[in-house]
Design a protein around this motif. Sequence first.
Motif, PDB file in Angstrom:
ATOM      1  N   ASN A   1      51.911  43.688  15.428  1.00 48.35           N
ATOM      2  CA  ASN A   1      51.671  42.255  15.521  1.00 48.35           C
ATOM      3  C   ASN A   1      52.740  41.419  14.817  1.00 48.35           C
ATOM      4  OD1 ASN A   1      49.293  42.288  17.061  1.00 48.35           O
ATOM      5  ND2 ASN A   1      48.084  42.848  15.270  1.00 48.35           N
ATOM      6  N   ARG A   2      53.433  42.007  13.854  1.00 51.32           N
ATOM      7  CA  ARG A   2      54.442  41.252  13.125  1.00 51.32           C
ATOM      8  C   ARG A   2      55.672  40.957  13.978  1.00 51.32           C
ATOM      9  NH1 ARG A   2      54.889  45.305   8.171  1.00 51.32           N
ATOM     10  NH2 ARG A   2      54.758  46.708   9.990  1.00 51.32           N
ATOM     11  N   ASP A   3      55.819  41.664  15.104  1.00 51.13           N
ATOM     12  CA  ASP A   3      56.978  41.472  15.967  1.00 51.13           C
ATOM     13  C   ASP A   3      56.807  40.307  16.937  1.00 51.13           C
ATOM     14  OD1 ASP A   3      58.099  43.740  14.824  1.00 51.13           O
ATOM     15  OD2 ASP A   3      57.089  45.053  16.264  1.00 51.13           O
TER      16      ASP A   3
ATOM     17  N   GLU B   1      55.204  36.312  17.401  1.00 48.31           N
ATOM     18  CA  GLU B   1      54.627  35.110  16.797  1.00 48.31           C
ATOM     19  C   GLU B   1      54.258  34.129  17.894  1.00 48.31           C
ATOM     20  OE1 GLU B   1      56.064  31.487  13.849  1.00 48.31           O
ATOM     21  OE2 GLU B   1      56.900  33.491  13.584  1.00 48.31           O
ATOM     22  N   ILE B   2      53.036  33.618  17.853  1.00 51.35           N
ATOM     23  CA  ILE B   2      52.540  32.697  18.865  1.00 51.35           C
ATOM     24  C   ILE B   2      52.030  31.449  18.173  1.00 51.35           C
ATOM     25  CG2 ILE B   2      50.926  32.384  20.771  1.00 51.35           C
ATOM     26  CD1 ILE B   2      50.850  35.483  20.970  1.00 51.35           C
ATOM     27  N   ASP B   3      52.571  30.298  18.534  1.00 49.05           N
ATOM     28  CA  ASP B   3      52.197  29.036  17.906  1.00 49.05           C
ATOM     29  C   ASP B   3      51.941  27.978  18.968  1.00 49.05           C
ATOM     30  OD1 ASP B   3      52.671  29.726  15.037  1.00 49.05           O
ATOM     31  OD2 ASP B   3      54.733  29.977  15.732  1.00 49.05           O
TER      32      ASP B   3
ATOM     33  N   THR C   1      57.434  33.786  20.305  1.00 48.46           N
ATOM     34  CA  THR C   1      58.678  34.295  19.745  1.00 48.46           C
ATOM     35  C   THR C   1      58.560  35.791  19.491  1.00 48.46           C
ATOM     36  OG1 THR C   1      59.098  32.180  18.644  1.00 48.46           O
ATOM     37  CG2 THR C   1      60.345  34.088  17.865  1.00 48.46           C
ATOM     38  N   GLN C   2      59.476  36.556  20.056  1.00 48.53           N
ATOM     39  CA  GLN C   2      59.553  37.993  19.809  1.00 48.53           C
ATOM     40  C   GLN C   2      60.719  38.232  18.873  1.00 48.53           C
ATOM     41  OE1 GLN C   2      62.113  40.328  21.712  1.00 48.53           O
ATOM     42  NE2 GLN C   2      61.585  41.658  20.006  1.00 48.53           N
ATOM     43  N   TRP C   3      60.388  38.751  17.668  1.00 50.67           N
ATOM     44  CA  TRP C   3      61.405  38.933  16.651  1.00 50.67           C
ATOM     45  C   TRP C   3      62.150  40.245  16.844  1.00 50.67           C
ATOM     46  CZ3 TRP C   3      62.468  34.686  14.201  1.00 50.67           C
ATOM     47  CH2 TRP C   3      61.466  33.745  13.981  1.00 50.67           C
TER      48      TRP C   3
END
Length: 220
Positions: free
Chosen positions: A65-67, A69-71, A80-82
């Motif tokens: 899940n850390r990879d 980010e959904i805002d 955003t996919q890190w």
Amino acid sequence: MLDSNKFENQETLATANSSGEVLQEISIGEIKAIVVNSQTANVNIGVWDSPKVKIHFYGSEGIDNRDLEIDAIGEELVITQWKKEESSDCELDILIPHKFLKRLSIITTVATDVTIHKDINVEKLDVITNSGNVKSEATFSYCTISSTNGNIHFFINARNNIIAEVFTTSGNILAEFQNIGLLDILANSIKGKVRNCHQTKCGYIARARISSINGNILVK
């Protein structure tokens, strides 16, 4: 036209790759724009019969899940996919409702591909890639597509007058205009060949600026 079979079986999309994946569904509510930032994953955009957005990130056992980010920022949904060193050959599949969007923006930073399947209906489409290929069947009023080294193929079955700006440094461009009666186009390539095979028919007006430095350009 593009092959949209990737999104015909949503059950497969939801259950495949049980290890090393992130799967989320989000109510779209009053969202009018979607922004996708991908650092290592190929991006695939499709539609489905649901009021929610389905986001499926998979392809590596190291994914968690850390990879992702959904805002929700105002009327925008930002995905955003890190970048993660062990995450290679990853896919980011996004299914959105059959809903008109004001804007769909996709930005990738490495050699990742972007595929936008049919029935995506937006006012403004923006796609920027570094070295990836772009394929789109989206319906839009205005679009900008650019790639540093990738090939670009876009097909549009126009529902209104459109404006398109397409650029790649080293790749080839295939632009297909359907339901376009008048095509006002400026197409040029410094080192490649340019062919305009579009036949004037009844339809809407398209104004297009298409350019490549080293690649070939074909307009249909």
